[in-house]
Design a protein around this motif. Structure first.
Motif, short mmCIF file in Angstrom:
data_model
loop_
_atom_site.label_atom_id
_atom_site.label_comp_id
_atom_site.label_asym_id
_atom_site.label_seq_id
_atom_site.Cartn_x
_atom_site.Cartn_y
_atom_site.Cartn_z
N TYR A 90 -4.23 -8.85 5.08
CA TYR A 90 -5.65 -9.24 4.74
C TYR A 90 -6.20 -9.03 6.08
O TYR A 90 -5.66 -9.58 7.33
N VAL A 101 -10.05 6.71 8.14
CA VAL A 101 -9.36 5.41 8.42
C VAL A 101 -8.95 5.25 9.83
O VAL A 101 -8.16 6.07 10.17
N ASP A 103 -10.29 -9.22 8.06
CA ASP A 103 -11.74 -9.74 7.69
C ASP A 103 -12.63 -8.50 8.37
O ASP A 103 -12.65 -8.57 9.66
N THR A 104 -12.83 -7.70 7.45
CA THR A 104 -13.37 -6.22 8.15
C THR A 104 -14.79 -6.51 8.94
O THR A 104 -14.87 -5.83 9.67
N CYS A 137 -6.85 -11.24 11.23
CA CYS A 137 -5.87 -10.70 9.89
C CYS A 137 -4.99 -11.99 9.50
O CYS A 137 -4.80 -12.81 10.29
N ASP A 168 -1.60 -1.55 4.72
CA ASP A 168 -2.15 -2.31 3.72
C ASP A 168 -3.31 -3.09 4.32
O ASP A 168 -4.48 -3.25 3.88
N VAL A 169 -3.84 -3.12 5.51
CA VAL A 169 -4.76 -3.88 6.10
C VAL A 169 -5.61 -2.50 6.91
O VAL A 169 -6.93 -2.43 6.98
N THR A 170 -4.90 -1.63 7.38
CA THR A 170 -5.70 -0.70 8.03
C THR A 170 -6.49 0.40 7.18
O THR A 170 -7.44 0.96 7.72
N ARG A 171 -5.98 0.66 6.09
CA ARG A 171 -6.91 1.39 5.37
C ARG A 171 -8.15 0.71 4.71
O ARG A 171 -9.05 1.24 4.29
N LYS A 172 -8.48 -0.64 4.87
CA LYS A 172 -9.52 -1.22 4.90
C LYS A 172 -10.64 -1.11 5.98
O LYS A 172 -11.65 -1.17 6.04
N ILE A 173 -10.19 -0.42 7.12
CA ILE A 173 -11.15 0.13 8.13
C ILE A 173 -11.47 1.56 8.16
O ILE A 173 -10.85 2.34 8.52
N SER A 192 0.81 -1.16 -0.05
CA SER A 192 0.13 -0.05 0.03
C SER A 192 0.68 1.19 0.07
O SER A 192 2.00 1.10 0.57
#
Ligand code: RIB
Ligand code: CA
Length: 330
Positions: A301, A247, A303-304, A263, A200-205, A157
């Motif tokens: 990865y 975010v 699981d949001t 994750c 990479d994962v926190t931007r999904k939150i 990311s």
């Protein structure tokens, strides 16, 4: 009865740090022995006052707060008040009932606790200055460390402070380099790796207005507090990225600690660039070019839905069973 996990939270509150503290404070699995504050989003003194606000709002005033590093190890200090407000609390006027003063010497507290509590874990939500200083003073104190979770860095990311660097590692790149180097020297099957919860994962939150409305419907007092706390941060995200919502990076680091199934990622050797155009970049050797021992678990990865279910249920004091994430209201 599961045994509570003894932890120290090192942070730079900061709006998302504050939400992460709310999640941790509402999680009975954790025995939070102390909260240490580092200069980052705002100067450490201001950050400490924000910790007191969260401890009071959540009814955990008994947890000790320690003042840490006021400047990075080497790089001139650059705050993130543009993102978190001059007070680091989204300029949301919440006043503690009584003025509190943090205890001095976060680094001494970290070392004393590591030396006295077997299987202590650390969740770092800000620049790694306090941690690097503790390693410099007494590396052996980290011999029995259980887990080390760091919100920071990025793999594939893009950065949020430069094309390639994330704020926590960019604010104090030398500290980040020294911490990753320490874990490289200790790397073997039995020693923990840095669990790097990066962009990479926190931007999904992404906390959205819809989620905030949902939170207020389920618990008006807490939902309104979170809405007031994040308003400035949501405006920042619209102005800078034309994102609707914000975010919230740090709560994912706590959620990952609580629930490692949330994750997944790759084990790799990671190093931090400390100068030049890539200053602060976390260089993840996913192809093992350097043939160095892996010192990190880099999360890729999340699981949001599982995250939001945990986040809402803990902050709002409700059962996960009534959180409607599948085709319901969210
Ligand atoms: O890059 C995001 C991180 O930097 C978060 O921890 C935020 O609070 C800031 O510390
Ligand atoms: Ca932070």
């Amino acid at each position: 009865m599961n045994v509570k996990q003894p932890i120290i939270i090192d942070c730079d509150p900061g709006i998302d740090d504050s939400l992460a503290l709310m999640l941790a404070l509402n999680s009975p699995e954790l025995d939070i022995l102390g909260i240490t504050v580092v200069c980052g989003n705002v100067p450490a003194q201001i950050g400490a006052q924000n910790v007191f606000k969260i401890l009071e709002f959540t009814g955990h005033e008994n947890i000790p707060v320690f003042l840490g590093s006021q400047t990075p190890l080497q790089k001139p200090y650059i705050d993130a008040m543009d993102t978190h407000g001059k007070d680091g609390f989204g300029e949301f006027e919440y006043f503690c009932k009584q003025k509190k003063t943090p205890k001095p010497d976060a680094v001494e507290f970290i070392l004393e606790t590591l030396n006295s509590i077997p299987k202590l874990s650390i969740i770092a939500l800000g620049p790694l200055t306090n941690i690097a200083q503790a390693i410099r003073i007494d590396p052996n104190a980290f011999s029995h460390l259980d887990r080390f979770v760091s919100m920071g860095g990025n793999f594939r990311s893009h950065g949020n402070c430069s094309p390639v660097a994330e704020y926590n590692y960019w604010c104090d790149p030398l500290a980040a380099k020294e911490v990753f180097s320490f874990f490289e020297q200790k790397a073997d099957a039995s020693y923990p790796k840095i669990e790097m919860v990066g962009l990479d994962v926190t931007r999904k939150i992404l906390l959205t207005p819809n989620y905030l409305e949902y939170m207020k419907r389920l618990n008006l007092e807490i939902g309104s507090f979170v809405e007031n706390l994040t308003r400035f941060y949501i405006d920042f995200h619209w102005n800078v990225e034309h994102l609707i919502g914000c975010v919230i990076n740090d709560p994912l680091a706590v959620a990952h600690f609580l629930c490692p199934k949330l994750c997944s990622g790759i084990e790799a050797f990671t190093d931090i660039a400390v100068e030049g155009i890539c200053e602060g970049q976390s260089v993840v050797d996913s192809m093992n070019f350097y043939k160095k021992p892996s010192n990190s678990l880099v999360l890729t990865y999340v699981d949001t839905k599982h995250f939001w279910s945990l986040f809402f249920s803990r902050l709002l004091h409700i059962s996960e069973s009534i959180i409607l994430l599948d085709g319901g209201s969210l």
